[in-house]
Design an enzyme around this catalytic site. Structure first.
Site, mmCIF file in Angstrom:
data_model
loop_
_atom_site.group_PDB
_atom_site.id
_atom_site.type_symbol
_atom_site.label_atom_id
_atom_site.label_comp_id
_atom_site.label_asym_id
_atom_site.label_seq_id
_atom_site.Cartn_x
_atom_site.Cartn_y
_atom_site.Cartn_z
ATOM 1 N N CYS A 173 -42.771 104.652 -60.805
ATOM 2 C CA CYS A 173 -42.130 104.493 -62.105
ATOM 3 C C CYS A 173 -43.020 103.666 -63.034
ATOM 4 O O CYS A 173 -43.988 104.191 -63.568
ATOM 5 C CB CYS A 173 -40.740 103.892 -61.939
ATOM 6 S SG CYS A 173 -39.681 104.261 -63.337
ATOM 7 N N HIS A 183 -38.514 107.258 -58.391
ATOM 8 C CA HIS A 183 -38.468 106.240 -57.324
ATOM 9 C C HIS A 183 -38.299 106.910 -55.954
ATOM 10 O O HIS A 183 -37.174 106.973 -55.443
ATOM 11 C CB HIS A 183 -37.297 105.288 -57.561
ATOM 12 C CG HIS A 183 -37.489 104.380 -58.725
ATOM 13 N ND1 HIS A 183 -38.198 103.201 -58.628
ATOM 14 C CD2 HIS A 183 -37.083 104.472 -60.005
ATOM 15 C CE1 HIS A 183 -38.203 102.599 -59.811
ATOM 16 N NE2 HIS A 183 -37.540 103.344 -60.667
ATOM 17 N N GLU A 210 -38.897 105.819 -53.165
ATOM 18 C CA GLU A 210 -38.441 104.871 -52.125
ATOM 19 C C GLU A 210 -36.950 104.992 -51.837
ATOM 20 O O GLU A 210 -36.499 104.689 -50.740
ATOM 21 C CB GLU A 210 -38.794 103.430 -52.506
ATOM 22 C CG GLU A 210 -38.070 102.840 -53.720
ATOM 23 C CD GLU A 210 -38.771 103.102 -55.047
ATOM 24 O OE1 GLU A 210 -39.553 104.080 -55.129
ATOM 25 O OE2 GLU A 210 -38.519 102.352 -56.014
HETATM 26 N N1 GLN Z 1 -39.851 99.855 -67.799
HETATM 27 C C1 GLN Z 1 -40.184 101.212 -67.595
HETATM 28 C C2 GLN Z 1 -39.240 102.163 -68.303
HETATM 29 O O1 GLN Z 1 -38.168 101.789 -68.698
HETATM 30 C C3 GLN Z 1 -40.239 101.533 -66.104
HETATM 31 C C4 GLN Z 1 -38.911 101.416 -65.424
HETATM 32 C C5 GLN Z 1 -39.021 101.347 -63.929
HETATM 33 O O2 GLN Z 1 -40.091 101.095 -63.392
HETATM 34 N N2 GLN Z 1 -37.926 101.538 -63.236
HETATM 35 O O3 GLN Z 1 -39.551 103.306 -68.508
#
Ligand code: GLN
Length: 498
Positions: A344, A470, A472
């Site tokens: 992400c 994600h 994970e």
């Molecule tokens: N801050 C980034 C976004 O909002 C990544 C979010 C995250 O890593 N879950 O896109």
């Protein structure tokens, strides 16, 4: 499985991972407590939003009904209105899951003010569903007193007394302790708490959490429960667990993987990432040791931490702190053939780094960290900007993603289309896509026929993958996630094992 959390937040989405641990995301987009991650890993099932209930949700639903006039001029009270709503949510979760048994965990400690409506609801459920359809398990702690070198049962006795005062007689006690618990102590608990001896279950801290189910099985926990619930048990199939624990016991080599997060030395804040790495390690018969990479130290120019690791993971995150350090970590990984897995935010970081150091757009950034940047390689898509009010929703939950053949990602998943969980606001800016691809960035996966870039890789690098989602959250101890599995494999290839 279901978690009943007595706090007032509607969900833990807005709580600091520093205080509350990671925010776990379900397929349906529900942001939940990290315990839901444990549930999914232990039962190997994907749960739904009905598995995560908080006091905030319960009140919010009851108050909505009140405004709608559903209560016909009655006085709204904790008993019966709040308790009825809790009971309805428990039964809803049971129904939706189609399971034969719902395991429902009440968070907090017996005696907490906030927990009382939940305990009352559970007490009433026994009335409604009948004695043989509800089984109460009380988990207690046996503290160890160093001075006298003994485990104490007094707190257990006190909390049982409190539970009984609330009308609940537990059917089983699980006694947690950091040390072996001897028979005499278990008998004492059985006697004082009026519970059959076989229903007092010792649960000492084990060297791996994944040994716990086997421990419970050996102690006959499921047989004791089935007897009371009058359930017919077939022989438990624990082959996968036995194999996993066998692997955990056998590993005698270690690799160090760097984790460049915002919170260092904080397992809870990155629980699923750490578990996914460990599971991938067991798959390759290696213990993955997490090296917490301090992004702020990298910013100060100290790269020594990066030289000691076999690969680096940049996990999800929000906010500006440590961003520049993470960009340095991504650059180091790209230039030194160090395996890189960006999750992400980690994918966004890899994109920013590529724009800055390969395309030479010096001020490239995400509009999250530099709202006025002229070069927003990561940004909020205009059509999303319109729908999303400030502080509003994120892209949450499972979305499909098409994979490109011949990529590292395709090699890992071995399929054309995947589904992964999201939790973010910002996206890859397609305006820079062509230039990046020409310079060696590979778009390995996308959503909406190329409209949304989901995965980036790097030509001329042994293993460099950044994903907008994600992975994970879908890794399970007995089924390590393909990306984590291949990342650890790449780390092994380049590493000197200890
Ligand atoms: N801050 C980034 C976004 O909002 C990544 C979010 C995250 O890593 N879950 O896109």
């Amino acid at each position: 499985m279901q978690k009943l959390d007595p706090y007032l937040n509607i969900d833990p989405g807005t709580m600091s991972p520093f205080q509350h641990g990671e925010v776990f995301v379900l397929d349906d987009g529900m942001e939940t407590d990290l315990d839901l991650g444990h549930y999914e890993r232990f039962i190997d099932e994907s749960l739904t939003k009905f598995s995560s209930v908080t006091t905030g949700q319960i009140y919010s639903d009851v108050l909505k009904k009140e405004r709608r006039g559903d209560f016909l001029g009655k006085t709204i009270q904790i008993v019966p209105h709040i308790t009825e709503q809790i009971k309805a949510m428990v039964q809803k979760a049971a129904k939706v899951s189609k399971a034969e048994v719902l395991i429902c965990e009440i968070g907090g400690t017996v005696g907490d003010i906030e927990g009382q409506p939940f305990l009352e609801a559970i007490r009433q459920l026994k009335q409604t569903l009948g004695e043989e359809n509800v089984f109460s398990v009380h988990v207690t702690l046996l503290p160890f007193l160093k001075a006298s070198q003994e485990l104490k049962t007094k707190p257990t006795q006190a909390s049982i007394r409190e539970l009984r005062r609330l009308g609940i007689q537990p059917d089983m006690i699980i006694a947690r302790a950091d040390y072996e618990i001897d028979q005499e102590l278990l008998e004492k608990i059985a006697l004082f708490c009026d519970i059959e001896k076989e229903a007092v279950v010792p649960s000492p801290t084990l060297d791996s959490i994944y040994k716990v189910p086997l421990n419970f099985h050996e102690l006959g926990v499921e047989r004791t429960i089935a007897k009371k619930l009058k359930l017919k048990l077939s022989e438990a199939n624990l082959d996968d667990w036995i194999e996993l624990v066998g692997k955990i016991n056998q590993v005698n080599r270690t690799i160090k993987v760097g984790l460049a997060g915002k919170y260092t030395d904080l397992n809870d804040a990155y629980m699923s990432v750490v578990e996914a790495l460990k599971s991938a390690g067991y798959h390759h018969d290696v213990k993955v040791e997490i090296e917490w990479v301090d992004a702020e130290r990298l910013e100060e120019g100290d790269l020594s931490q990066l030289k000691e690791i076999s690969g680096i993971v940049v996990p999800g995150g929000f906010g500006e702190r440590g961003i520049e350090g993470k960009v340095i970590a991504a650059q180091y990984a790209r230039e030194n053939n160090l395996p890189y897995l960006g999750l992400c935010l980690g994918m966004q970081i890899a994109t920013i780094e590529f724009a800055r150091n390969v395309l030479k757009i010096k001020n490239a950034n995400s509009s999250e960290f530099a709202p006025a940047t002229k070069y927003p390689v990561i940004y909020i898509m205009p059509e999303q900007e319109k729908i999303r009010k400030k502080g509003g929703t994120m892209r949450l939950g499972a979305y499909p993603c098409k994979l490109k053949k011949g990529t590292l990602t395709y090699k890992a998943y071995k399929t054309d289309e995947i589904s992964e969980r999201h939790r973010h606001r910002y996206e890859f800016n397609n305006r820079y896509k062509d230039r990046m691809e020409k310079a060696g960035l590979i778009v390995a996966g996308d959503y909406l026929d190329g409209k949304v870039v989901e995965i980036v890789e790097n030509k001329n690098h042994p293993w460099f993958v950044g994903v907008q989602f994600h992975p994970e959250f879908q890794s399970r101890p007995t089924k390590p996630h393909p990306l984590f599995r291949d990342f650890v494999e790449a780390c092994l290839k380049g590493s000197t094992l200890v």
